[in-house]
Design a protein around this motif. Structure first.
Motif, short mmCIF file in Angstrom:
data_model
loop_
_atom_site.label_atom_id
_atom_site.label_comp_id
_atom_site.label_asym_id
_atom_site.label_seq_id
_atom_site.Cartn_x
_atom_site.Cartn_y
_atom_site.Cartn_z
N UNK A 9 0.83 -1.21 0.00
CA UNK A 9 0.00 0.00 0.00
C UNK A 9 0.86 1.26 0.00
N UNK A 10 1.97 1.24 0.77
CA UNK A 10 2.84 2.40 0.80
C UNK A 10 3.57 2.59 -0.54
N UNK A 11 3.93 1.50 -1.20
CA UNK A 11 4.53 1.62 -2.54
C UNK A 11 3.54 2.20 -3.53
N UNK A 12 2.28 1.74 -3.43
CA UNK A 12 1.23 2.29 -4.30
C UNK A 12 1.08 3.78 -4.06
N UNK A 13 1.02 4.15 -2.79
CA UNK A 13 0.87 5.56 -2.43
C UNK A 13 2.06 6.37 -2.93
N UNK A 14 3.28 5.86 -2.74
CA UNK A 14 4.48 6.57 -3.18
C UNK A 14 4.50 6.73 -4.70
N UNK A 15 4.09 5.69 -5.42
CA UNK A 15 4.03 5.80 -6.89
C UNK A 15 3.00 6.84 -7.30
N UNK A 52 -4.30 6.21 2.83
CA UNK A 52 -2.91 6.23 3.27
C UNK A 52 -2.56 7.61 3.83
N UNK A 53 -3.02 8.67 3.16
CA UNK A 53 -2.78 10.03 3.68
C UNK A 53 -3.36 10.17 5.08
N UNK A 67 8.58 7.29 6.87
CA UNK A 67 7.83 6.69 5.75
C UNK A 67 8.12 7.43 4.45
N UNK A 68 8.09 8.74 4.48
CA UNK A 68 8.35 9.51 3.26
C UNK A 68 9.77 9.28 2.76
N UNK A 69 10.74 9.28 3.67
CA UNK A 69 12.12 9.04 3.25
C UNK A 69 12.29 7.67 2.63
N UNK A 70 11.66 6.67 3.21
CA UNK A 70 11.84 5.30 2.72
C UNK A 70 11.04 5.04 1.45
N UNK A 76 12.55 2.08 -1.72
CA UNK A 76 11.33 1.59 -2.34
C UNK A 76 11.11 2.24 -3.71
N UNK A 77 11.66 3.43 -3.89
CA UNK A 77 11.57 4.08 -5.20
C UNK A 77 12.85 3.88 -5.98
N UNK A 78 13.74 3.02 -5.48
CA UNK A 78 14.99 2.65 -6.16
C UNK A 78 15.89 3.84 -6.44
#
Length: 129
Positions: A9-15, A52-53, A67-70, A76-78
């Motif tokens: 879910x956090x990867x989805x949110x970050x994308x 997620x927000x 969480x934002x940094x990671x 997670x964003x490579x």
């Protein structure tokens, strides 16, 4: 044990955040671009991003930054390694890993609580109808 569903879910949110909701087929953590299931990694609507927000708003500022940094800036964003982020935060890598795990668990708790409230509201609405 890391919570895979929270990480997803956090990867989805970050994308979603990284692309401002405009991505069609991301290359995320080993997924080829234009993969048939690539769309499954993106929230179908803003509801998932809003959930997620809302969960992130319930975290402490330190956990939110972690969480934002990671997930947005980090591995997670490579873009950078977890060890690099730990160095930025002037923390030992193991201490930072524990901080990431704690923040992910807090996101999981917030998402679970929100889902339970939504389910209870839905059940009440069905009972009233």
């Amino acid at each position: 044990m890391r919570l895979r569903w929270v990480m997803r879910r956090l990867r989805e949110w970050a994308a979603w955040i990284d692309s401002e909701g405009q991505i069609k087929s991301p290359a995320l953590d080993g997924m080829p671009v234009a993969a048939a299931n690539a769309e499954a990694w993106i929230p179908k609507d803003y509801r998932l991003a809003r959930e997620v927000h809302a969960a992130l708003r319930k975290l402490s500022p330190d956990d939110r930054v972690t969480i934002v940094l990671v997930y947005v800036t980090g591995p997670r964003s490579n873009k950078v390694h977890l060890t690099d982020i730990a160095d930025w935060c002037d923390l030992d890598v193991e201490v930072f890993r524990k901080r990431v795990t704690r923040a992910e668990y807090k996101v999981a708790e917030a998402l679970d609580t929100a889902r339970m409230r939504q389910d209870a509201a839905n059940d009440a609405a069905k009972a009233a109808a």
